[in-house]
Motif scaffolding. Structure first.
Motif, PDB file in Angstrom:
ATOM      1  N   LYS A 183      20.276 -26.926  26.684  1.00  0.00           N
ATOM      2  CA  LYS A 183      19.937 -25.623  27.252  1.00  0.00           C
ATOM      3  C   LYS A 183      20.557 -25.436  28.637  1.00  0.00           C
ATOM      4  O   LYS A 183      21.078 -24.357  28.970  1.00  0.00           O
ATOM      5  CB  LYS A 183      18.422 -25.469  27.301  1.00  0.00           C
ATOM      6  CG  LYS A 183      17.785 -25.436  25.915  1.00  0.00           C
ATOM      7  CD  LYS A 183      16.276 -25.320  25.987  1.00  0.00           C
ATOM      8  CE  LYS A 183      15.646 -25.351  24.609  1.00  0.00           C
ATOM      9  NZ  LYS A 183      16.097 -24.225  23.756  1.00  0.00           N
ATOM     10  N   ALA A 184      20.516 -26.480  29.467  1.00  0.00           N
ATOM     11  CA  ALA A 184      21.077 -26.372  30.811  1.00  0.00           C
ATOM     12  C   ALA A 184      22.591 -26.218  30.773  1.00  0.00           C
ATOM     13  O   ALA A 184      23.168 -25.376  31.480  1.00  0.00           O
ATOM     14  CB  ALA A 184      20.690 -27.604  31.629  1.00  0.00           C
ATOM     15  N   LEU A 185      23.263 -27.025  29.937  1.00  0.00           N
ATOM     16  CA  LEU A 185      24.716 -26.934  29.839  1.00  0.00           C
ATOM     17  C   LEU A 185      25.164 -25.588  29.297  1.00  0.00           C
ATOM     18  O   LEU A 185      26.181 -25.025  29.742  1.00  0.00           O
ATOM     19  CB  LEU A 185      25.243 -28.057  28.947  1.00  0.00           C
ATOM     20  CG  LEU A 185      25.369 -29.439  29.582  1.00  0.00           C
ATOM     21  CD1 LEU A 185      25.633 -30.500  28.522  1.00  0.00           C
ATOM     22  CD2 LEU A 185      26.475 -29.450  30.629  1.00  0.00           C
ATOM     23  N   ALA A 186      24.421 -25.059  28.328  1.00  0.00           N
ATOM     24  CA  ALA A 186      24.785 -23.769  27.751  1.00  0.00           C
ATOM     25  C   ALA A 186      24.846 -22.688  28.826  1.00  0.00           C
ATOM     26  O   ALA A 186      25.776 -21.870  28.863  1.00  0.00           O
ATOM     27  CB  ALA A 186      23.794 -23.378  26.659  1.00  0.00           C
ATOM     28  N   HIS A 187      23.874 -22.682  29.710  1.00  0.00           N
ATOM     29  CA  HIS A 187      23.851 -21.689  30.789  1.00  0.00           C
ATOM     30  C   HIS A 187      24.958 -21.945  31.801  1.00  0.00           C
ATOM     31  O   HIS A 187      25.508 -21.009  32.388  1.00  0.00           O
ATOM     32  CB  HIS A 187      22.491 -21.713  31.489  1.00  0.00           C
ATOM     33  CG  HIS A 187      21.422 -21.000  30.722  1.00  0.00           C
ATOM     34  ND1 HIS A 187      21.311 -19.636  30.693  1.00  0.00           N
ATOM     35  CD2 HIS A 187      20.426 -21.472  29.938  1.00  0.00           C
ATOM     36  CE1 HIS A 187      20.281 -19.284  29.932  1.00  0.00           C
ATOM     37  NE2 HIS A 187      19.733 -20.381  29.453  1.00  0.00           N
ATOM     38  N   GLU A 188      25.304 -23.206  31.986  1.00  0.00           N
ATOM     39  CA  GLU A 188      26.295 -23.544  33.007  1.00  0.00           C
ATOM     40  C   GLU A 188      27.722 -23.242  32.580  1.00  0.00           C
ATOM     41  O   GLU A 188      28.539 -22.790  33.391  1.00  0.00           O
ATOM     42  CB  GLU A 188      26.166 -25.033  33.358  1.00  0.00           C
ATOM     43  CG  GLU A 188      27.054 -25.484  34.497  1.00  0.00           C
ATOM     44  CD  GLU A 188      26.741 -26.900  34.950  1.00  0.00           C
ATOM     45  OE1 GLU A 188      27.679 -27.591  35.392  1.00  0.00           O
ATOM     46  OE2 GLU A 188      25.567 -27.311  34.861  1.00  0.00           O
ATOM     47  N   VAL A 189      28.044 -23.482  31.308  1.00  0.00           N
ATOM     48  CA  VAL A 189      29.452 -23.392  30.899  1.00  0.00           C
ATOM     49  C   VAL A 189      29.764 -22.196  30.005  1.00  0.00           C
ATOM     50  O   VAL A 189      30.924 -21.983  29.643  1.00  0.00           O
ATOM     51  CB  VAL A 189      29.903 -24.692  30.189  1.00  0.00           C
ATOM     52  CG1 VAL A 189      29.717 -25.882  31.115  1.00  0.00           C
ATOM     53  CG2 VAL A 189      29.155 -24.911  28.878  1.00  0.00           C
ATOM     54  N   GLY A 190      28.758 -21.407  29.667  1.00  0.00           N
ATOM     55  CA  GLY A 190      29.013 -20.238  28.832  1.00  0.00           C
ATOM     56  C   GLY A 190      30.016 -19.289  29.440  1.00  0.00           C
ATOM     57  O   GLY A 190      30.814 -18.665  28.729  1.00  0.00           O
ATOM     58  N   GLN A 191      30.016 -19.171  30.757  1.00  0.00           N
ATOM     59  CA  GLN A 191      30.937 -18.264  31.440  1.00  0.00           C
ATOM     60  C   GLN A 191      32.396 -18.671  31.268  1.00  0.00           C
ATOM     61  O   GLN A 191      33.306 -17.871  31.496  1.00  0.00           O
ATOM     62  CB  GLN A 191      30.591 -18.223  32.927  1.00  0.00           C
ATOM     63  CG  GLN A 191      30.718 -19.568  33.622  1.00  0.00           C
ATOM     64  CD  GLN A 191      30.244 -19.529  35.061  1.00  0.00           C
ATOM     65  OE1 GLN A 191      30.651 -18.669  35.833  1.00  0.00           O
ATOM     66  NE2 GLN A 191      29.371 -20.469  35.419  1.00  0.00           N
ATOM     67  N   GLY A 193      33.583 -19.783  28.329  1.00  0.00           N
ATOM     68  CA  GLY A 193      33.923 -19.697  26.918  1.00  0.00           C
ATOM     69  C   GLY A 193      33.521 -20.903  26.095  1.00  0.00           C
ATOM     70  O   GLY A 193      33.981 -21.059  24.957  1.00  0.00           O
ATOM     71  N   VAL A 194      32.663 -21.748  26.660  1.00  0.00           N
ATOM     72  CA  VAL A 194      32.225 -22.949  25.956  1.00  0.00           C
ATOM     73  C   VAL A 194      30.768 -22.781  25.540  1.00  0.00           C
ATOM     74  O   VAL A 194      29.916 -22.428  26.365  1.00  0.00           O
ATOM     75  CB  VAL A 194      32.364 -24.206  26.849  1.00  0.00           C
ATOM     76  CG1 VAL A 194      31.897 -25.452  26.090  1.00  0.00           C
ATOM     77  CG2 VAL A 194      33.810 -24.371  27.301  1.00  0.00           C
ATOM     78  N   ARG A 195      30.495 -23.009  24.263  1.00  0.00           N
ATOM     79  CA  ARG A 195      29.130 -22.925  23.753  1.00  0.00           C
ATOM     80  C   ARG A 195      28.544 -24.321  23.559  1.00  0.00           C
ATOM     81  O   ARG A 195      29.266 -25.258  23.198  1.00  0.00           O
ATOM     82  CB  ARG A 195      29.098 -22.175  22.420  1.00  0.00           C
ATOM     83  CG  ARG A 195      29.559 -20.738  22.520  1.00  0.00           C
ATOM     84  CD  ARG A 195      29.405 -19.986  21.209  1.00  0.00           C
ATOM     85  NE  ARG A 195      30.173 -20.589  20.122  1.00  0.00           N
ATOM     86  CZ  ARG A 195      29.645 -21.184  19.064  1.00  0.00           C
ATOM     87  NH1 ARG A 195      28.319 -21.278  18.935  1.00  0.00           N
ATOM     88  NH2 ARG A 195      30.411 -21.694  18.111  1.00  0.00           N
ATOM     89  N   VAL A 196      27.247 -24.438  23.804  1.00  0.00           N
ATOM     90  CA  VAL A 196      26.549 -25.721  23.645  1.00  0.00           C
ATOM     91  C   VAL A 196      25.275 -25.474  22.855  1.00  0.00           C
ATOM     92  O   VAL A 196      24.420 -24.687  23.266  1.00  0.00           O
ATOM     93  CB  VAL A 196      26.200 -26.365  25.002  1.00  0.00           C
ATOM     94  CG1 VAL A 196      25.606 -27.764  24.785  1.00  0.00           C
ATOM     95  CG2 VAL A 196      27.423 -26.438  25.906  1.00  0.00           C
ATOM     96  N   ASN A 197      25.160 -26.127  21.726  1.00  0.00           N
ATOM     97  CA  ASN A 197      23.976 -26.008  20.878  1.00  0.00           C
ATOM     98  C   ASN A 197      23.528 -27.387  20.419  1.00  0.00           C
ATOM     99  O   ASN A 197      24.220 -28.388  20.640  1.00  0.00           O
ATOM    100  CB  ASN A 197      24.278 -25.123  19.663  1.00  0.00           C
ATOM    101  CG  ASN A 197      24.526 -23.673  20.040  1.00  0.00           C
ATOM    102  OD1 ASN A 197      23.605 -22.970  20.462  1.00  0.00           O
ATOM    103  ND2 ASN A 197      25.766 -23.220  19.902  1.00  0.00           N
TER     104      ASN A 197
END
Length: 264
Positions: A183-191, A193-197
């Motif tokens: 959840k933390a990485l998703a918010h950090e790297v979404g900008q 173009g990287v998705r984390v699930n």
């Protein structure tokens, strides 16, 4: 093993993409590597101990017309993981998908152990190795994903992060850490173009389950809403969904794959 790799010319969701799957010599990792390869991905099959199985899997992918390489690395060792990522990029191309499946633990480490009778060092080791098994691969591949403006990371946790079980305190803590990291990485790297699930399997019939008594397996199957235990392919399909561009607006998700056990 070649017949396990279906030819799906109309569904090449990963054509031209490179995927690194850690802990891919057996179980969920191997099933995931097969699934992604069957849909067009070039696969880096990571292993630590299972050299023969990993090389056989990679050879079978190549025999079926795909691209694959087996690479040994301990996911808890930053230098080995960095070398693995570099070799993957050199032999297959830039990494588009990371499936962080390896836990840094072994089947013999995942067993019932009451906290009151377990050395605190064992608890600390379990949590530390699990988190290293996630963070080192992510650290190795994330910079190139950010530079390219795209990438998909899928972490394999466990339903224990949501429903901790007595006797599995260390593993429950470790898997909760995986969920928080997703959840933390998703918010950090979404900008970038990287998705984390993440996926959170329940009881899956892998080597870890081999040590469980048959009555326990039967009881879990009866608790599941669909009245059976899971198999690695059940989890692999969800991982493939999360990794593909078709789920491009999904990030920070942590999906339970437990046959409805938690809600039964």
């Amino acid at each position: 093993m070649v017949d396990m790799l279906p030819v799906l010319p109309r569904y090449q969701a990963f054509h031209g993409r490179v995927a690194l799957v850690t802990g891919a010599s057996s179980g969920i990792g191997a099933a995931t590597a097969w699934t992604l390869a069957s849909r067009g991905a070039a696969i880096a099959v990571n292993y630590h101990r299972g050299e023969a199985a990993a090389k056989e899997l990679a050879e079978s992918v190549r025999a079926a017309g795909g691209r694959a390489v087996a690479i040994q690395a301990d996911v808890t060792d930053a230098d080995q993981v960095r070398t693995m990522a570099e070799r993957t990029a050199a032999e297959l191309g830039p990494i588009d998908v990371l499936v962080a499946n390896a836990t840094g633990l072994y089947a013999e480490d995942v067993k019932f152990a009451p906290f009151t009778t377990t050395p605190i060092e064992t608890v600390e080791r379990t949590v530390q190795r699990q988190l290293r098994g996630l963070l080192h691969p992510v650290d190795a591949v994330l910079p190139q994903m950010v530079d390219r403006g795209r990438g998909s990371i899928v972490a394999v946790g466990a339903a224990l992060s949501r429903t901790p079980a007595p006797g599995f305190l260390a593993l429950s803590m470790a898997k909760a850490g995986v969920e928080a990291a997703v959840k933390a990485l998703a918010h950090e790297v979404g900008q970038y173009g990287v998705r984390v699930n993440g996926v959170a399997p329940g009881l899956i019939l892998t080597r870890v389950a081999d040590g469980l008594p048959e009555p326990a397996l039967q009881a879990n199957a009866q608790r599941a809403a669909i009245r059976r235990n899971g198999v690695p392919e059940d989890v692999a399909e969800v991982i493939a969904f999360l990794a593909a561009d078709t789920s491009g607006y999904l990030t920070g998700a942590y999906l339970l794959v437990d046959g409805g056990t938690a809600s039964s």
